[in-house]
Design a protein around this motif. Sequence first.
Motif, PDB file in Angstrom:
ATOM      1  N   GLU A   1     -10.592  -1.716   2.153  1.00  0.00           N
ATOM      2  CA  GLU A   1     -10.394  -0.741   3.226  1.00  0.00           C
ATOM      3  C   GLU A   1      -9.136   0.093   2.939  1.00  0.00           C
ATOM      4  N   ASP A   2      -9.156   1.370   3.276  1.00  0.00           N
ATOM      5  CA  ASP A   2      -7.993   2.238   3.066  1.00  0.00           C
ATOM      6  C   ASP A   2      -7.060   2.117   4.265  1.00  0.00           C
ATOM      7  N   TRP A   3      -5.836   1.583   4.049  1.00  0.00           N
ATOM      8  CA  TRP A   3      -4.878   1.371   5.129  1.00  0.00           C
ATOM      9  C   TRP A   3      -3.898   2.537   5.270  1.00  0.00           C
ATOM     10  N   THR A   4      -4.164   3.650   4.603  1.00  0.00           N
ATOM     11  CA  THR A   4      -3.218   4.762   4.630  1.00  0.00           C
ATOM     12  C   THR A   4      -2.914   5.224   6.049  1.00  0.00           C
ATOM     13  N   ARG A   5      -3.887   5.071   6.961  1.00  0.00           N
ATOM     14  CA  ARG A   5      -3.654   5.528   8.344  1.00  0.00           C
ATOM     15  C   ARG A   5      -3.736   4.383   9.336  1.00  0.00           C
TER      16      ARG A   5
ATOM     17  N   HIS B   1      -5.610  -0.936  -1.150  1.00  0.00           N
ATOM     18  CA  HIS B   1      -5.726  -0.575   0.272  1.00  0.00           C
ATOM     19  C   HIS B   1      -5.082   0.773   0.580  1.00  0.00           C
ATOM     20  N   ASP B   2      -4.935   1.644  -0.450  1.00  0.00           N
ATOM     21  CA  ASP B   2      -4.338   2.955  -0.162  1.00  0.00           C
ATOM     22  C   ASP B   2      -5.128   4.081  -0.813  1.00  0.00           C
ATOM     23  N   ARG B   3      -6.376   3.740  -1.195  1.00  0.00           N
ATOM     24  CA  ARG B   3      -7.167   4.780  -1.879  1.00  0.00           C
ATOM     25  C   ARG B   3      -8.386   5.127  -1.044  1.00  0.00           C
TER      26      ARG B   3
ATOM     27  N   ALA C   1       0.859  -1.191   0.000  1.00  0.00           N
ATOM     28  CA  ALA C   1       0.000   0.000   0.000  1.00  0.00           C
ATOM     29  C   ALA C   1       0.896   1.242   0.000  1.00  0.00           C
ATOM     30  N   GLY C   2       0.404   2.293  -0.736  1.00  0.00           N
ATOM     31  CA  GLY C   2       1.209   3.511  -0.794  1.00  0.00           C
ATOM     32  C   GLY C   2       1.399   4.077  -2.188  1.00  0.00           C
TER      33      GLY C   2
END
Length: 333
Positions: free
Chosen positions: A270-274, A259-261, A232-233
């Motif tokens: 799911e967004d794993w950015t945080r 998982h980064d959008r 992710a990233g």
Amino acid sequence: MAARLRRLILLFALAAAVPLVGLVPIAAGQAPAAQAAPARHVDRSVLMRDVATLGAAAFEGRGTGTPGGLGARQWLVEQFRSVGLQPAHTSDYLQPFTVTARDLRAIPPGGRPFRSTHEAANVVGRLSGRNPGGRIIAVTAHYDHLGVREGVLYPGADDNASGVAVLLAAARHFRHNPPQHGFVFAALDAEELGLHGATTLVRSAVLPSERVALNVNLDMVSRNDRNEIYAAGPYHSPWLTPILLDVQTRAAVRILFGHDRPDSRSRGLEDWTRSSDHAAFHEAGIPFVYFGVEDHADYHKPTDNPDRIDPRFFGDVADMIVEALRTFDARLP
Ligand SMILES: [Zn+2]
């Protein structure tokens, strides 16, 4: 004529389609299997020893500031020293800090969680690159976990003894294969209490964040029965995608993008950015790659044991991550 023309058109279409067919496996979010022999860098017996040591009952699930957490921290300092990392902090590898957080572990029956203070510490070491003073790659993995809750031990083998074991394997690799860029290796504390170790590190002088070109965060990297792991990233830093696709050609596991959008555009992922320590770097505007497997049945359960780790998958992931770090080091824009 027409027939020939039709045949020609057909041939043309076919010719145009052939390369596509070759690429079709790269469905959105997926990458092709290795073309070259998978790169091997990691001593798998040491890797399995480290994850078993950190996930053992002796460290009592490594709750922040608990005796088990302190034991794991001391073991990590010894590992950093024996690998030959330089202390990132003046005297030693420890970056102590205090966390006041809602402690879910100490809820009396029917009671409300209350705030408690924890003596925490990151373990930070560095390796200078061939061009000192240049940019840095920061490799992170949290070593804390849920500890013991109402008498039940949460060993946290995949979450995140596995990420720390790969961080140690990478440190050993670059100690013997000096990189171009500087590397900072940080085993972070208090992630489970709210990413406090990462926030403390990024906001401190221990890590000159203006020089950090990339954060590579490792959190849950040892279990997946589809031979897949997410990177992710790249959604936030598209220059990472071609490098990861290149790494894929030398990896025995499948690297997935996603998982980064923002939820709306992520096909329900799911967004794993945080969701882990890379968030603190992202907040500071530093590009990140977060390597992590999809959640599994033992996530945050007392059953997240070292003996549930598949040594073949875990070894292949560790080799891929070290290969990725080598490639990032060689190809930073
Ligand atoms: Zn975790």
